[in-house]
Motif scaffolding. Structure first.
Motif, PDB file in Angstrom:
ATOM      1  N   ILE A  87       0.831  -1.202   0.000  1.00 41.83           N
ATOM      2  CA  ILE A  87       0.000   0.000   0.000  1.00 41.83           C
ATOM      3  C   ILE A  87       0.863   1.249   0.000  1.00 41.83           C
ATOM      4  CG2 ILE A  87      -2.063   1.007   1.036  1.00 41.83           C
ATOM      5  CD1 ILE A  87      -1.900  -1.352   3.065  1.00 41.83           C
ATOM      6  N   THR A  90      -0.679   6.857   2.736  1.00 41.91           N
ATOM      7  CA  THR A  90      -1.680   7.894   2.573  1.00 41.91           C
ATOM      8  C   THR A  90      -1.967   8.511   3.935  1.00 41.91           C
ATOM      9  OG1 THR A  90      -3.918   8.336   1.747  1.00 41.91           O
ATOM     10  CG2 THR A  90      -3.552   6.206   2.826  1.00 41.91           C
ATOM     11  N   LYS A  94      -6.848   6.765   6.741  1.00 42.19           N
ATOM     12  CA  LYS A  94      -7.098   5.863   5.615  1.00 42.19           C
ATOM     13  C   LYS A  94      -6.184   4.644   5.683  1.00 42.19           C
ATOM     14  CE  LYS A  94      -8.595   9.464   2.357  1.00 42.19           C
ATOM     15  NZ  LYS A  94      -8.314  10.098   1.039  1.00 42.19           N
ATOM     16  N   PHE A  95      -4.916   4.884   5.960  1.00 41.47           N
ATOM     17  CA  PHE A  95      -3.962   3.777   6.002  1.00 41.47           C
ATOM     18  C   PHE A  95      -4.320   2.799   7.116  1.00 41.47           C
ATOM     19  CE2 PHE A  95       0.033   1.739   7.224  1.00 41.47           C
ATOM     20  CZ  PHE A  95       0.458   1.261   5.994  1.00 41.47           C
ATOM     21  N   TRP A  97      -7.226   2.320   8.429  1.00 44.62           N
ATOM     22  CA  TRP A  97      -8.474   1.638   8.064  1.00 44.62           C
ATOM     23  C   TRP A  97      -8.180   0.465   7.131  1.00 44.62           C
ATOM     24  CZ3 TRP A  97     -11.334   0.978   3.479  1.00 44.62           C
ATOM     25  CH2 TRP A  97     -12.673   0.586   3.650  1.00 44.62           C
ATOM     26  N   ILE A  98      -7.249   0.654   6.193  1.00 49.86           N
ATOM     27  CA  ILE A  98      -6.863  -0.432   5.285  1.00 49.86           C
ATOM     28  C   ILE A  98      -6.230  -1.579   6.071  1.00 49.86           C
ATOM     29  CG2 ILE A  98      -5.319  -1.080   3.393  1.00 49.86           C
ATOM     30  CD1 ILE A  98      -5.677   1.774   2.295  1.00 49.86           C
ATOM     31  N   GLU A 231      -8.184   3.875  -0.812  1.00 46.50           N
ATOM     32  CA  GLU A 231      -8.546   2.953   0.260  1.00 46.50           C
ATOM     33  C   GLU A 231      -9.705   2.042  -0.166  1.00 46.50           C
ATOM     34  OE1 GLU A 231     -10.772   6.829   1.373  1.00 46.50           O
ATOM     35  OE2 GLU A 231      -8.959   6.206   0.294  1.00 46.50           O
ATOM     36  N   THR A 232     -10.610   2.579  -0.990  1.00 45.45           N
ATOM     37  CA  THR A 232     -11.694   1.753  -1.530  1.00 45.45           C
ATOM     38  C   THR A 232     -11.132   0.699  -2.469  1.00 45.45           C
ATOM     39  OG1 THR A 232     -13.177   3.668  -1.431  1.00 45.45           O
ATOM     40  CG2 THR A 232     -13.895   1.792  -2.752  1.00 45.45           C
TER      41      THR A 232
END
Length: 249
Positions: A87, A90, A94-95, A97-98, A231-232
């Motif tokens: 990844i 970010t 967001k990071f 959450w991923i 992230e999506t």
């Protein structure tokens, strides 16, 4: 071993002595003050090496909780396919959450990557975040009842992160790709058990970076005509991979 409704905790090897378990202070506080468990209550503990233990609590205080192992078994709920999610760094929320959602889906390894367009440009900027990220992975693995905590590989620059492993399927999400879908790429190599998925930053990869990535053996794939947030895209792609590989049946 049936563990429904029992809280799960990953413990260090030092917590286990024969049939006895000594919980670390932070978990002892969680057990006593947050979960309010009492002596005689049961929890599931894991050693992150593939072993799972059902433990009966014997002594419960805010500073120390002890228990004894009732039974043990091999830890399950781990995927047969090894997905490494690379990844590009970010925004923090967001990071993280991923990391959390990827763990729930069954990602085995995470690798943070820096490119010319990432919001983070220096490894020094994230040196103090590694422990927090590991804690997020541990808590997510406990919540979704994983058998192991996903590995967090050291962050690196793109040129060093590209992996050409024999027999592996290496993929990069590319909004400029209009021919090969992720599903089609997976169907072309149905027997692979090792997958690398590289997800770019906001703004995507530069043309030079895409060229370097392809030369390293990565196949460029698309998730369709719509532009997704990074992230999506990361979680959508991981979900598709796990589903197509039979990990969500």
């Amino acid at each position: 071993m049936r563990s429904v409704n029992l809280n799960h905790f990953f413990l260090p090897p030092s917590a286990f002595t024969g049939e006895s378990v000594l919980f670390p202070k932070d978990i002892s506080t969680q057990i006593s003050r947050v979960l309010r468990l009492k002596p005689g209550g049961k929890v599931i503990t894991l050693d992150d090496t593939g072993h799972l233990f059902e433990v009966e609590l014997e002594s419960v205080t805010s500073k120390m909780v002890t228990g004894r192992i009732l039974r043990s078994s091999a830890a399950g709920n781990e995927p047969e396919h090894h997905l490494t999610l690379q990844i590009c760094l970010t925004q923090r929320e967001k990071f993280e959450w991923i990391l959390q959602k990827g763990t729930e889906l069954g990602v085995v390894e995470f690798m943070p990557v820096l490119t010319s367009r990432t919001l983070v440009h220096s490894l020094d900027e994230i040196s103090n975040k590694f422990d927090r990220w590991k804690r997020i992975l541990k808590e997510a693995a406990e919540q979704c009842e994983r058998g192991r905590i996903p590995a967090l590989l050291p962050p690196d620059q793109l040129k060093n992160a590209l992996t050409a492993e024999a027999g592996a399927l290496s993929l990069v999400l590319n909004e400029q790709e209009h021919q090969l879908s992720l599903k089609q790429a997976l169907e072309k190599k149905p027997d692979t058990t090792r997958i690398f998925l590289l997800v770019g930053p906001e703004g995507g990869f530069s043309e030079d970076e895409i060229s370097v990535i392809k030369k390293a053996g990565y196949q460029s794939v698309t998730l369709g005509p719509r532009i997704l947030r990074m992230e999506t895209a990361a979680i959508a792609a991981a979900s598709i991979i796990m589903y197509e590989m039979g990990e969500m049946s």
